[in-house]
Design an enzyme around this catalytic site. Structure first.
Site, PDB file in Angstrom:
ATOM      1  N   GLU A   1    -105.600  15.483 -44.600  1.00  0.00           N
ATOM      2  CA  GLU A   1    -106.541  16.246 -45.430  1.00  0.00           C
ATOM      3  C   GLU A   1    -106.252  16.063 -46.916  1.00  0.00           C
ATOM      4  OE1 GLU A   1    -107.904  20.235 -43.374  1.00  0.00           O
ATOM      5  OE2 GLU A   1    -105.792  20.292 -43.901  1.00  0.00           O
ATOM      6  N   ILE A   2    -104.991  16.220 -47.278  1.00  0.00           N
ATOM      7  CA  ILE A   2    -104.619  16.167 -48.696  1.00  0.00           C
ATOM      8  C   ILE A   2    -104.927  14.793 -49.277  1.00  0.00           C
ATOM      9  CG2 ILE A   2    -102.713  16.386 -50.336  1.00  0.00           C
ATOM     10  CD1 ILE A   2    -101.444  18.323 -48.190  1.00  0.00           C
TER      11      ILE A   2
ATOM     12  N   VAL B   1    -101.407  17.061 -39.496  1.00  0.00           N
ATOM     13  CA  VAL B   1    -102.804  17.056 -39.942  1.00  0.00           C
ATOM     14  C   VAL B   1    -102.866  17.160 -41.472  1.00  0.00           C
ATOM     15  CG1 VAL B   1    -105.024  18.278 -39.846  1.00  0.00           C
ATOM     16  CG2 VAL B   1    -103.619  18.073 -37.784  1.00  0.00           C
ATOM     17  N   CYS B   2    -101.948  17.929 -42.046  1.00  0.00           N
ATOM     18  CA  CYS B   2    -101.981  18.217 -43.488  1.00  0.00           C
ATOM     19  C   CYS B   2    -102.068  16.974 -44.373  1.00  0.00           C
ATOM     20  CB  CYS B   2    -100.785  19.078 -43.888  1.00  0.00           C
ATOM     21  SG  CYS B   2    -100.778  20.693 -43.090  1.00  0.00           S
ATOM     22  N   PRO B   3    -101.225  15.942 -44.139  1.00  0.00           N
ATOM     23  CA  PRO B   3    -101.334  14.798 -45.053  1.00  0.00           C
ATOM     24  C   PRO B   3    -102.686  14.098 -44.976  1.00  0.00           C
ATOM     25  CG  PRO B   3     -99.827  14.287 -43.254  1.00  0.00           C
ATOM     26  CD  PRO B   3    -100.149  15.755 -43.175  1.00  0.00           C
TER      27      PRO B   3
END
Length: 199
Positions: free
Chosen positions: A55-56, A51-53
């Site tokens: 959002e970033i 999920v992190c990439p």
């Protein structure tokens, strides 16, 4: 989750840490470097995850919209700055970030995550905490998501715009307010002007 020192209406916890900057260089930055600007400071669990990439990259792709609001977006995780750089240098099609328009802060000792109350101590990572800090360094908004759900850049932009509107005009913003929408005068009689228009 740690209790932390982040409290709405109070100065945001200060920090100094190494970040990977948009030019790919390492630089020690601190919150005080951004005094006079709004700051969106968000934590994510780990580099090279799922999920992190999303959002970033979403925040990075829209960094210019925040910049037009005199607002700096900063991401942070417990990974080293070397790990951040390796992830930035990994192509998006391989789960990497690609070039970034925002700094990514390294918090390997977990002190910043702890100060902001987002440390998931049993795993040594951060929850998805997001903090809106105003141009005077005061914390205006906190959201903390559990790990599996990402955040909405549209909503964060809306919140920054709403706080800036109230700062400038002294009126308050109702639910779902967007720039150009009606606001409420925070007075028993004057607020009737807004409420009289409601269906």
């Amino acid at each position: 989750m740690s209790s932390g020192n982040a409290k709405i209406g109070h100065p945001a916890p200060s920090f100094k840490a190494t970040a990977v900057m948009p030019d790919g260089q390492f630089k020690d930055i601190s919150l005080s470097d951004y005094k006079g600007k709004y700051v969106v400071f968000f934590f994510y669990p780990l580099d090279f995850t799922f999920v992190c990439p999303t959002e970033i990259i979403a925040f990075s792709d829209r960094a210019e919209e925040f910049k037009k609001l005199n607002c700096q977006v900063i991401g942070a995780s417990v990974d080293s700055h070397f790990c951040h750089l390796a992830w930035i240098n990994t192509p998006k099609k391989q789960g990497g970030l690609g070039p970034m328009n925002i700094p990514l802060v390294s918090d390997p000792k977990r002190t910043i995550a702890q100060d902001y109350g987002v440390l998931k101590a049993d795993e040594g990572i951060s929850f998805r905490g997001l903090f809106i800090i105003d141009d005077k360094g005061i914390l205006r908004q906190i959201t903390i998501n559990d790990l599996p759900v990402g955040r909405s850049v549209d909503e964060i932009l809306r919140l920054v715009q709403a706080f800036q509107f109230t700062d400038k005009h002294g009126e308050v913003c109702p639910a779902g307010w967007k720039p150009g929408s009606d606001t409420i005068k925070p007075d028993v009689n004057k607020s009737k002007e807004y409420f009289s228009k409601q269906k």
